[in-house]
Design a protein around this motif. Sequence first.
Motif, PDB file in Angstrom:
ATOM      1  N   ILE A   1      17.865  14.759  30.372  1.00  0.00           N
ATOM      2  CA  ILE A   1      18.578  14.007  31.412  1.00  0.00           C
ATOM      3  C   ILE A   1      18.193  12.529  31.410  1.00  0.00           C
ATOM      4  N   GLU A   2      17.099  12.192  30.707  1.00  0.00           N
ATOM      5  CA  GLU A   2      16.692  10.792  30.624  1.00  0.00           C
ATOM      6  C   GLU A   2      17.587   9.996  29.676  1.00  0.00           C
ATOM      7  N   ASP A   3      18.390  10.706  28.887  1.00  0.00           N
ATOM      8  CA  ASP A   3      19.285  10.046  27.919  1.00  0.00           C
ATOM      9  C   ASP A   3      20.681   9.871  28.501  1.00  0.00           C
ATOM     10  N   GLY A   4      20.770   9.243  29.649  1.00  0.00           N
ATOM     11  CA  GLY A   4      22.068   8.889  30.212  1.00  0.00           C
ATOM     12  C   GLY A   4      22.412   9.535  31.528  1.00  0.00           C
ATOM     13  N   LEU A   5      22.039  10.801  31.737  1.00  0.00           N
ATOM     14  CA  LEU A   5      22.471  11.487  32.953  1.00  0.00           C
ATOM     15  C   LEU A   5      21.880  10.858  34.208  1.00  0.00           C
ATOM     16  N   LEU A   6      20.586  10.549  34.209  1.00  0.00           N
ATOM     17  CA  LEU A   6      19.981   9.952  35.396  1.00  0.00           C
ATOM     18  C   LEU A   6      20.637   8.620  35.751  1.00  0.00           C
ATOM     19  N   ASP A   7      21.024   7.859  34.741  1.00  0.00           N
ATOM     20  CA  ASP A   7      21.699   6.582  34.993  1.00  0.00           C
ATOM     21  C   ASP A   7      23.056   6.816  35.663  1.00  0.00           C
ATOM     22  N   VAL A   8      23.781   7.845  35.206  1.00  0.00           N
ATOM     23  CA  VAL A   8      25.065   8.173  35.824  1.00  0.00           C
ATOM     24  C   VAL A   8      24.869   8.597  37.280  1.00  0.00           C
ATOM     25  N   LEU A   9      23.870   9.430  37.516  1.00  0.00           N
ATOM     26  CA  LEU A   9      23.625   9.906  38.879  1.00  0.00           C
ATOM     27  C   LEU A   9      23.277   8.746  39.803  1.00  0.00           C
ATOM     28  N   GLU A  10      22.484   7.826  39.313  1.00  0.00           N
ATOM     29  CA  GLU A  10      22.118   6.665  40.130  1.00  0.00           C
ATOM     30  C   GLU A  10      23.343   5.821  40.464  1.00  0.00           C
ATOM     31  N   LYS A  11      24.165   5.564  39.457  1.00  0.00           N
ATOM     32  CA  LYS A  11      25.353   4.740  39.679  1.00  0.00           C
ATOM     33  C   LYS A  11      26.334   5.405  40.621  1.00  0.00           C
ATOM     34  N   GLU A  12      26.489   6.722  40.510  1.00  0.00           N
ATOM     35  CA  GLU A  12      27.454   7.450  41.322  1.00  0.00           C
ATOM     36  C   GLU A  12      26.898   7.852  42.693  1.00  0.00           C
ATOM     37  N   GLY A  13      25.609   7.644  42.907  1.00  0.00           N
ATOM     38  CA  GLY A  13      25.010   8.007  44.189  1.00  0.00           C
ATOM     39  C   GLY A  13      24.854   9.505  44.364  1.00  0.00           C
ATOM     40  N   ILE A  14      24.554  10.200  43.271  1.00  0.00           N
ATOM     41  CA  ILE A  14      24.421  11.652  43.277  1.00  0.00           C
ATOM     42  C   ILE A  14      22.945  12.038  43.203  1.00  0.00           C
ATOM     43  N   GLY A  15      22.521  12.994  44.004  1.00  0.00           N
ATOM     44  CA  GLY A  15      21.155  13.472  43.949  1.00  0.00           C
ATOM     45  C   GLY A  15      20.905  14.321  42.723  1.00  0.00           C
ATOM     46  N   CYS A  16      19.628  14.564  42.432  1.00  0.00           N
ATOM     47  CA  CYS A  16      19.247  15.361  41.267  1.00  0.00           C
ATOM     48  C   CYS A  16      18.182  16.367  41.682  1.00  0.00           C
ATOM     49  N   ILE A  17      18.415  17.651  41.373  1.00  0.00           N
ATOM     50  CA  ILE A  17      17.443  18.693  41.676  1.00  0.00           C
ATOM     51  C   ILE A  17      17.207  19.523  40.418  1.00  0.00           C
ATOM     52  N   PRO A  18      16.208  19.172  39.635  1.00  0.00           N
ATOM     53  CA  PRO A  18      15.958  19.888  38.378  1.00  0.00           C
ATOM     54  C   PRO A  18      15.536  21.339  38.601  1.00  0.00           C
ATOM     55  N   PHE A  19      16.063  22.233  37.746  1.00  0.00           N
ATOM     56  CA  PHE A  19      15.545  23.589  37.717  1.00  0.00           C
ATOM     57  C   PHE A  19      14.642  23.729  36.488  1.00  0.00           C
ATOM     58  N   CYS A  20      13.786  24.722  36.517  1.00  0.00           N
ATOM     59  CA  CYS A  20      12.783  24.950  35.470  1.00  0.00           C
ATOM     60  C   CYS A  20      11.864  23.743  35.260  1.00  0.00           C
ATOM     61  N   PRO A  21      11.353  23.113  36.326  1.00  0.00           N
ATOM     62  CA  PRO A  21      10.434  21.983  36.131  1.00  0.00           C
ATOM     63  C   PRO A  21       9.117  22.413  35.494  1.00  0.00           C
ATOM     64  N   LEU A  22       8.824  23.708  35.513  1.00  0.00           N
ATOM     65  CA  LEU A  22       7.629  24.232  34.849  1.00  0.00           C
ATOM     66  C   LEU A  22       7.990  24.938  33.546  1.00  0.00           C
ATOM     67  N   ALA A  23       9.201  24.686  33.047  1.00  0.00           N
ATOM     68  CA  ALA A  23       9.657  25.242  31.772  1.00  0.00           C
ATOM     69  C   ALA A  23       9.471  26.755  31.750  1.00  0.00           C
ATOM     70  N   GLN A  24       9.918  27.409  32.829  1.00  0.00           N
ATOM     71  CA  GLN A  24       9.843  28.860  32.977  1.00  0.00           C
ATOM     72  C   GLN A  24       8.420  29.396  32.782  1.00  0.00           C
ATOM     73  N   GLY A  25       7.466  28.632  33.287  1.00  0.00           N
ATOM     74  CA  GLY A  25       6.076  29.079  33.265  1.00  0.00           C
ATOM     75  C   GLY A  25       5.244  28.509  32.140  1.00  0.00           C
ATOM     76  N   LEU A  26       5.882  27.846  31.175  1.00  0.00           N
ATOM     77  CA  LEU A  26       5.109  27.261  30.076  1.00  0.00           C
ATOM     78  C   LEU A  26       4.135  26.200  30.584  1.00  0.00           C
ATOM     79  N   LEU A  27       4.577  25.410  31.562  1.00  0.00           N
ATOM     80  CA  LEU A  27       3.747  24.320  32.071  1.00  0.00           C
ATOM     81  C   LEU A  27       2.834  24.801  33.203  1.00  0.00           C
ATOM     82  N   THR A  28       2.150  25.883  32.925  1.00  0.00           N
ATOM     83  CA  THR A  28       1.121  26.418  33.819  1.00  0.00           C
ATOM     84  C   THR A  28      -0.092  26.736  32.948  1.00  0.00           C
TER      85      THR A  28
END
Length: 331
Positions: free
Chosen positions: A203-230
């Motif tokens: 999402i760092e390759d363009g999507l976040l910029d679109v969300l910022e410009k359009e005034g859209i919130g962002c709620i990531p799923f799998c922020p722990l990569a389905q348990g990998l980041l534990t």
Amino acid sequence: MRYQADDKRYEKMVYNRCGRSGLKLPATSLGLWHNFGDSDDIENARKMVCRAFDLGITHFDLGNNYGPPPGAAEENFGKILSGELGGYRDELVISTKAGYLMWPGPYGEWGSRKYLTASLDQSLKRMGLEYVDIFYSHRPDPDTPLEETMGALDNAVRQGKALYAGISSYPPDMTRRAAEILRDMGTPCLIHQPNYSMLNRWIEDGLLDVLEKEGIGCIPFCPLAQGLLTDKYLKGIPRDSRAAKDGTGLPEDAVTEEVRKKLVSLNDIAGDRGQSLAQMSLAWTLRDSRVTSALIGASRVEQIEQNIAALDKLEFSDDELARIDAILKGK
């Protein structure tokens, strides 16, 4: 004894405005993708939902296909709503989605108006609700005109079956177009739910910029990569882990030796910060002001408590971010 919510539930939670809307979401929201199906312990589910609410989590995220079987998570959450949380509906943000397979035939998945409308009606019935706060198009449909899918979301809002419209897993250009269509209809796109973590930064390759410009919130799923980041995979693959089980979404080959070494290095930085790897990973996801909330999952109450503790230290130094980036890039 009937459940009574903690009087201090709003004192420690951080609430962030969702895009340019009037809605605020807790910095951590609870997802019911796993552990709320018919094969799971409903009493454990009750304890997790109630404890989450006591800790200030007001947003509960569902999907029509969450279970197993599909629909079970909504039914079980509906039981909790009619019981313990029955008097707190106006303090809750409840979301659901439609896009994946729910019933056989040509009208049981994807993004047609017929499917989205029927699915939302079924979701409301399963949860015993008159409306959901957010209704998502769960995934892009390559064959249905975007105008039709967005029109179905707009129609749900105009009918009072949803308060806000959202999209999930849409690429940047399609997100921009979807936002334009909804805006022209008079139902702005509230939020986007993408897969995002230290190990999946698309999402760092363009999507976040679109969300910022359009005034859209962002709620990531799998922020722990389905348990990998534990800390679960620091020494390999435990037998009770998702990577050791079939059908849980995390393939065994995801835990390569290269990945494991990165996890160990990241864990060292987390230890220096006084956090667990999971807590640092959640804080890292929230480091960008364009991210409204991180969507966590849990199988027990203690995991929710530990994850929310990530909010105690959200700041990163430039050196910490540089070290994390170097590890992730394999330098």
